[in-house]
Write a protein that holds these residues in place. Sequence first.
Motif, PDB file in Angstrom:
ATOM      1  N   THR A  94       0.835  -1.205   0.000  1.00 28.22           N
ATOM      2  CA  THR A  94       0.000   0.000   0.000  1.00 28.22           C
ATOM      3  C   THR A  94       0.865   1.248   0.000  1.00 28.22           C
ATOM      4  O   THR A  94       0.566   2.233  -0.693  1.00 28.22           O
ATOM      5  N   LEU A  95       1.950   1.223   0.777  1.00 30.86           N
ATOM      6  CA  LEU A  95       2.863   2.367   0.819  1.00 30.86           C
ATOM      7  C   LEU A  95       3.556   2.563  -0.524  1.00 30.86           C
ATOM      8  O   LEU A  95       3.721   3.697  -0.990  1.00 30.86           O
ATOM      9  N   PHE A  96       3.972   1.469  -1.158  1.00 29.82           N
ATOM     10  CA  PHE A  96       4.561   1.578  -2.495  1.00 29.82           C
ATOM     11  C   PHE A  96       3.559   2.182  -3.476  1.00 29.82           C
ATOM     12  O   PHE A  96       3.914   3.023  -4.317  1.00 29.82           O
ATOM     13  N   GLY A  97       2.303   1.736  -3.374  1.00 29.89           N
ATOM     14  CA  GLY A  97       1.270   2.297  -4.239  1.00 29.89           C
ATOM     15  C   GLY A  97       1.072   3.778  -4.005  1.00 29.89           C
ATOM     16  O   GLY A  97       0.859   4.544  -4.954  1.00 29.89           O
ATOM     17  N   ALA A  98       1.169   4.209  -2.732  1.00 34.06           N
ATOM     18  CA  ALA A  98       1.014   5.636  -2.421  1.00 34.06           C
ATOM     19  C   ALA A  98       2.159   6.455  -3.006  1.00 34.06           C
ATOM     20  O   ALA A  98       1.948   7.558  -3.541  1.00 34.06           O
ATOM     21  N   VAL A  99       3.385   5.938  -2.932  1.00 34.27           N
ATOM     22  CA  VAL A  99       4.541   6.647  -3.496  1.00 34.27           C
ATOM     23  C   VAL A  99       4.411   6.732  -5.017  1.00 34.27           C
ATOM     24  O   VAL A  99       4.658   7.788  -5.620  1.00 34.27           O
ATOM     25  N   ASP A 100       4.032   5.621  -5.646  1.00 29.81           N
ATOM     26  CA  ASP A 100       3.827   5.639  -7.099  1.00 29.81           C
ATOM     27  C   ASP A 100       2.776   6.664  -7.501  1.00 29.81           C
ATOM     28  O   ASP A 100       2.951   7.422  -8.466  1.00 29.81           O
ATOM     29  N   ASN A 101       1.687   6.682  -6.770  1.00 31.34           N
ATOM     30  CA  ASN A 101       0.586   7.566  -7.151  1.00 31.34           C
ATOM     31  C   ASN A 101       0.846   9.020  -6.819  1.00 31.34           C
ATOM     32  O   ASN A 101       0.213   9.899  -7.408  1.00 31.34           O
ATOM     33  N   SER A 102       1.756   9.294  -5.921  1.00 37.27           N
ATOM     34  CA  SER A 102       2.160  10.683  -5.710  1.00 37.27           C
ATOM     35  C   SER A 102       2.715  11.257  -7.003  1.00 37.27           C
ATOM     36  O   SER A 102       2.408  12.392  -7.381  1.00 37.27           O
ATOM     37  N   PHE A 103       3.523  10.450  -7.686  1.00 36.31           N
ATOM     38  CA  PHE A 103       4.058  10.870  -8.981  1.00 36.31           C
ATOM     39  C   PHE A 103       2.966  10.906 -10.046  1.00 36.31           C
ATOM     40  O   PHE A 103       2.803  11.905 -10.753  1.00 36.31           O
ATOM     41  N   LEU A 104       2.202   9.826 -10.140  1.00 33.24           N
ATOM     42  CA  LEU A 104       1.290   9.661 -11.267  1.00 33.24           C
ATOM     43  C   LEU A 104       0.086  10.595 -11.206  1.00 33.24           C
ATOM     44  O   LEU A 104      -0.362  11.108 -12.235  1.00 33.24           O
ATOM     45  N   VAL A 105      -0.442  10.840 -10.006  1.00 32.97           N
ATOM     46  CA  VAL A 105      -1.572  11.769  -9.877  1.00 32.97           C
ATOM     47  C   VAL A 105      -1.116  13.195 -10.197  1.00 32.97           C
ATOM     48  O   VAL A 105      -1.802  13.937 -10.914  1.00 32.97           O
ATOM     49  N   ALA A 106       0.051  13.576  -9.669  1.00 32.37           N
ATOM     50  CA  ALA A 106       0.592  14.908  -9.983  1.00 32.37           C
ATOM     51  C   ALA A 106       0.848  15.038 -11.481  1.00 32.37           C
ATOM     52  O   ALA A 106       0.588  16.092 -12.087  1.00 32.37           O
ATOM     53  N   TYR A 107       1.338  13.968 -12.091  1.00 37.96           N
ATOM     54  CA  TYR A 107       1.607  13.971 -13.534  1.00 37.96           C
ATOM     55  C   TYR A 107       0.313  14.112 -14.322  1.00 37.96           C
ATOM     56  O   TYR A 107       0.234  14.880 -15.285  1.00 37.96           O
ATOM     57  N   ALA A 108      -0.710  13.369 -13.918  1.00 37.47           N
ATOM     58  CA  ALA A 108      -1.986  13.412 -14.637  1.00 37.47           C
ATOM     59  C   ALA A 108      -2.631  14.793 -14.547  1.00 37.47           C
ATOM     60  O   ALA A 108      -3.124  15.333 -15.543  1.00 37.47           O
ATOM     61  N   ILE A 109      -2.616  15.378 -13.345  1.00 37.98           N
ATOM     62  CA  ILE A 109      -3.217  16.709 -13.167  1.00 37.98           C
ATOM     63  C   ILE A 109      -2.410  17.762 -13.920  1.00 37.98           C
ATOM     64  O   ILE A 109      -2.950  18.606 -14.643  1.00 37.98           O
TER      65      ILE A 109
END
Length: 513
Positions: free
Chosen positions: A84-99
């Motif tokens: 879950t923590l790995f997923g959160a770190v990945d999505n910090s990048f990917l959500v910021a990238y998408a927005i």
Amino acid sequence: MRSSLAPGIRLITSFSRDSWYRGFTLFLTFLFYTSYHLSRKPISIIKSQLHRNCSTLIRPPNLNGTDNETWCDWVPFDQDNYKTLFGAVDNSFLVAYAIGMFFSGIFGERVPLRYYLTIGMLLSGLFTCLLGLGFYLNIHSIWYYAFFQAMNGLVQTTGWPAVVACVGNWFGKGKRGFIMGVWNSHTSVGNILGSLIAGVFVSSDWGMSFIVPGIIIASTGVLCFFFLVESDNKINVKQIYSTLKQSIVAALVRTMLIVVYGQEDNEKEPLLQNSSSNEEIFSSPGQSNSISSEPAEEHTKAISFCGALRIPGVMEFSLCLLFAKLVSYTFLYWLPLYIANVAHFDPKEAGDMSTLFDVGGIVGGIVAGLVSDQTGGRASTCCVMLILAAPMVSVHSHIRHHWLLTMWMLLVCGALVNGPYALITTAVSADLGTHESLRGNSRALSTVTAIIDGTGSIGAALGPLLAGLISPTGWNNVFFMLITADILACLLLSRLVYKEVRGWCGHSPRHRG
């Protein structure tokens, strides 16, 4: 006289000045986006180092602490919720990238692309290095890694709209699918190099797995500032020559220009017009003389966000890319950890094997571009590859213990998954950004590219997040999610495929996109 020249010189002089600048721009933008992907890859490689099976390792006798099961893990990834923590770190990048991507194209239409890319690469290098410093500063806060991943994701949005706009400014449509299919291999090349570079340091000094790629992308940013020519109207060979004529080496420069270019007259041709399907990408000197020297009508007003959405095909391809990137980025971020868990490989071996998926992606992108050029069916090419990808992903999930077959399936899955992804983000985006409905407005390219890739990046954020949530229930459920996404991506293109098939049957004119 010309027949007595060496073959290499004859080859050099057979190309026009514009052709050389096109080739140089193609090379530079390939290098730039390779470095973008190279700096994204380390996080997926070091996951298997941050959380390991400590029972298979020898514990140092002088190590403090009493937990024998997690002594080798990096806090806070030492607990049962590490996925879950790995997923959160990945999505910090990917959500910021998408927005950020939805706004990046708008800025890209209004800011000089050379400055835009330079600043983006320098900042990305800084944030990537700061992630690596967490190892040396002994930082164990999840917020530190999540924050700098998010900042890196935000600045990396400068890359894709800008490089596609640069290439689109220099190239016509004739062989765009093939040329951009080859060019788009920078994504896979960057992933491969990022995996290999990070793998060198991951087992002993994982901080360098971030710092070395960070230095590389910052260096390419400096290269961009000094050498990128973003469009043909940004350079005037006659003006450059007049300036050089004042120097003490004017005679030598003049001789070189005559030998290399054959003549001093500036050769101009409209590069970003709606051309026919048989137009040659690289014009020869004879062809350029036959093309009108009048530039296409300039449109200084950039297209609006809503105006870009109204371009036929933008919505369908954007939503298709959402699911295609969901699959691709799940493999990108979770494949090394999956290989390490299932085959019990060490982090370096798992990272090296995961590069086979990207090798397949290179072949898939080139094949997709070539086929779509020959058939004129961008949507049909994507749909066929997505249909084939779904059963291949299913087969891959059932042969994971047969590693010779798995290596072959990684190549096949990489080609079928990344082929449509590559085609949509390059040739399709460039086609739609120069669609006939825009009436020659070349300033829509960056915005259209950003909308398509930004929508796709939502899927890129969802894929790794869902993988992190689903993987504790079993890897088979993750593969089921990927198969479902492939099918949905295919269905979203059904209207465009039907339109292309009717065109082939003679019911209506055939249009790309």
